[in-house]
Design a protein around this motif. Structure first.
Motif, mmCIF file in Angstrom:
data_model
loop_
_atom_site.group_PDB
_atom_site.id
_atom_site.type_symbol
_atom_site.label_atom_id
_atom_site.label_comp_id
_atom_site.label_asym_id
_atom_site.label_seq_id
_atom_site.Cartn_x
_atom_site.Cartn_y
_atom_site.Cartn_z
ATOM 1 N N THR A 3 -27.794 15.881 1.491
ATOM 2 C CA THR A 3 -28.868 16.601 0.808
ATOM 3 C C THR A 3 -29.648 17.415 1.832
ATOM 4 O O THR A 3 -30.148 16.871 2.823
ATOM 5 C CB THR A 3 -29.817 15.623 0.083
ATOM 6 O OG1 THR A 3 -29.070 14.847 -0.853
ATOM 7 C CG2 THR A 3 -30.923 16.381 -0.642
ATOM 8 N N LEU A 4 -29.726 18.713 1.564
ATOM 9 C CA LEU A 4 -30.485 19.632 2.408
ATOM 10 C C LEU A 4 -31.685 20.126 1.613
ATOM 11 O O LEU A 4 -31.539 20.623 0.496
ATOM 12 C CB LEU A 4 -29.617 20.833 2.810
ATOM 13 C CG LEU A 4 -30.338 21.959 3.539
ATOM 14 C CD1 LEU A 4 -30.850 21.504 4.895
ATOM 15 C CD2 LEU A 4 -29.427 23.176 3.672
ATOM 16 N N ALA A 43 -44.613 12.486 -5.072
ATOM 17 C CA ALA A 43 -44.375 12.155 -6.483
ATOM 18 C C ALA A 43 -42.883 12.157 -6.825
ATOM 19 O O ALA A 43 -42.425 11.348 -7.633
ATOM 20 C CB ALA A 43 -45.133 13.127 -7.389
ATOM 21 N N MET A 44 -42.112 13.055 -6.201
ATOM 22 C CA MET A 44 -40.665 13.126 -6.439
ATOM 23 C C MET A 44 -39.914 12.062 -5.637
ATOM 24 O O MET A 44 -38.702 11.931 -5.775
ATOM 25 C CB MET A 44 -40.133 14.519 -6.071
ATOM 26 C CG MET A 44 -40.605 15.616 -7.001
ATOM 27 S SD MET A 44 -39.829 17.232 -6.642
ATOM 28 C CE MET A 44 -40.532 17.663 -5.055
ATOM 29 N N GLU A 45 -40.662 11.329 -4.785
ATOM 30 C CA GLU A 45 -40.098 10.268 -3.949
ATOM 31 C C GLU A 45 -38.986 10.773 -3.031
ATOM 32 O O GLU A 45 -37.975 10.115 -2.825
ATOM 33 C CB GLU A 45 -39.614 9.093 -4.806
ATOM 34 C CG GLU A 45 -40.735 8.454 -5.602
ATOM 35 C CD GLU A 45 -40.276 7.287 -6.455
ATOM 36 O OE1 GLU A 45 -39.054 7.051 -6.588
ATOM 37 O OE2 GLU A 45 -41.168 6.601 -6.987
ATOM 38 N N LEU A 46 -39.201 11.976 -2.472
ATOM 39 C CA LEU A 46 -38.243 12.530 -1.526
ATOM 40 C C LEU A 46 -38.489 11.939 -0.147
ATOM 41 O O LEU A 46 -39.639 11.732 0.251
ATOM 42 C CB LEU A 46 -38.365 14.054 -1.452
ATOM 43 C CG LEU A 46 -38.116 14.837 -2.733
ATOM 44 C CD1 LEU A 46 -38.190 16.329 -2.454
ATOM 45 C CD2 LEU A 46 -36.785 14.472 -3.344
ATOM 46 N N ASP A 47 -37.417 11.672 0.546
ATOM 47 C CA ASP A 47 -37.507 11.174 1.909
ATOM 48 C C ASP A 47 -36.475 11.923 2.744
ATOM 49 O O ASP A 47 -35.465 12.386 2.211
ATOM 50 C CB ASP A 47 -37.234 9.671 1.942
ATOM 51 C CG ASP A 47 -37.716 9.032 3.226
ATOM 52 O OD1 ASP A 47 -38.514 9.652 3.955
ATOM 53 O OD2 ASP A 47 -37.283 7.897 3.517
ATOM 54 N N ALA A 101 -27.334 11.142 9.337
ATOM 55 C CA ALA A 101 -28.457 11.663 8.538
ATOM 56 C C ALA A 101 -27.916 12.133 7.191
ATOM 57 O O ALA A 101 -27.103 13.048 7.129
ATOM 58 C CB ALA A 101 -29.137 12.813 9.264
ATOM 59 N N GLU A 102 -28.361 11.497 6.134
ATOM 60 C CA GLU A 102 -27.935 11.888 4.787
ATOM 61 C C GLU A 102 -28.802 13.003 4.228
ATOM 62 O O GLU A 102 -28.337 13.819 3.439
ATOM 63 C CB GLU A 102 -27.974 10.681 3.837
ATOM 64 C CG GLU A 102 -26.992 9.581 4.193
ATOM 65 C CD GLU A 102 -25.538 10.023 4.065
ATOM 66 O OE1 GLU A 102 -25.209 10.750 3.114
ATOM 67 O OE2 GLU A 102 -24.736 9.640 4.942
#
Length: 179
Positions: A3-4, A43-47, A101-102
């Motif tokens: 995921t980029l 809020a989108m819980e992106l990491d 790194a994902e």
């Protein structure tokens, strides 16, 4: 699966008398937009496993405000190649990443970021790509996924654009004002 995420720096000030473009700071609206995007990312819980950013002052300040909204540090790596980077340079940076790194976040500038999305995401009528093609505003986030195991395998036309979030999408007062 990789995921980029791409984040364009927030709106900078053109009224500040700075000797170099690299030194231009954010304006007040840019600061608000970056904080709002930080709250939205939370809020989108992106990491992100890795964050790489241009060393430009406006990018550094965008990340500072983003972290305020996010409520945590991102610990970016500063890479001068991202300052006003072309699509080819951005692809090089991506391809160099360790496959452990994902998720990768690149924070930089247009036109490179928009052109990278357009190069990676195949054309499809009525999709998010159309919005990117129309305009990639300041402080906007684009997220793409790739069905690959390694960053070196990321290729043009191989992405799925999963998010395109503009500041005005989360707060109408952060929308266009004749820019």
């Amino acid at each position: 699966m990789k995921t980029l995420t791409l984040l364009r720096h927030a709106k900078s000030g053109w009224d500040d008398a700075v000797p170099r473009d690299l030194d231009r700071p954010l304006n007040p609206k840019g600061r608000r937009a970056a904080q709002a995007m930080g709250r939205e990312i939370k809020a989108m819980e992106l990491d992100f496993d890795r964050v790489i950013a241009s060393p430009a002052v406006r990018v550094r300040e965008t990340i500072e405000e983003l972290e305020r909204g996010l409520g945590r540090a991102l610990a970016p790596e500063w890479d001068r190649r991202l300052y006003l980077a072309s699509t080819a340079t951005l692809l090089d940076v991506m391809h160099e990443q360790d496959d452990s790194a994902e998720t990768l976040l690149l924070v930089g500038h247009n036109p490179g970021l928009a052109e990278l999305v357009l190069a990676l995401v195949p054309e499809a009528p009525g999709g998010l790509r159309d919005a990117v093609e129309e305009k990639y505003p300041t402080a906007t986030l684009a997220e793409m996924t790739f069905a690959v195991d390694g960053w070196g395998a990321v290729a043009r036309g191989g992405a799925t654009l999963t998010r395109f979030v503009r500041p005005r999408d989360i707060d109408a007062t952060l929308g266009p004002d004749g820019e």
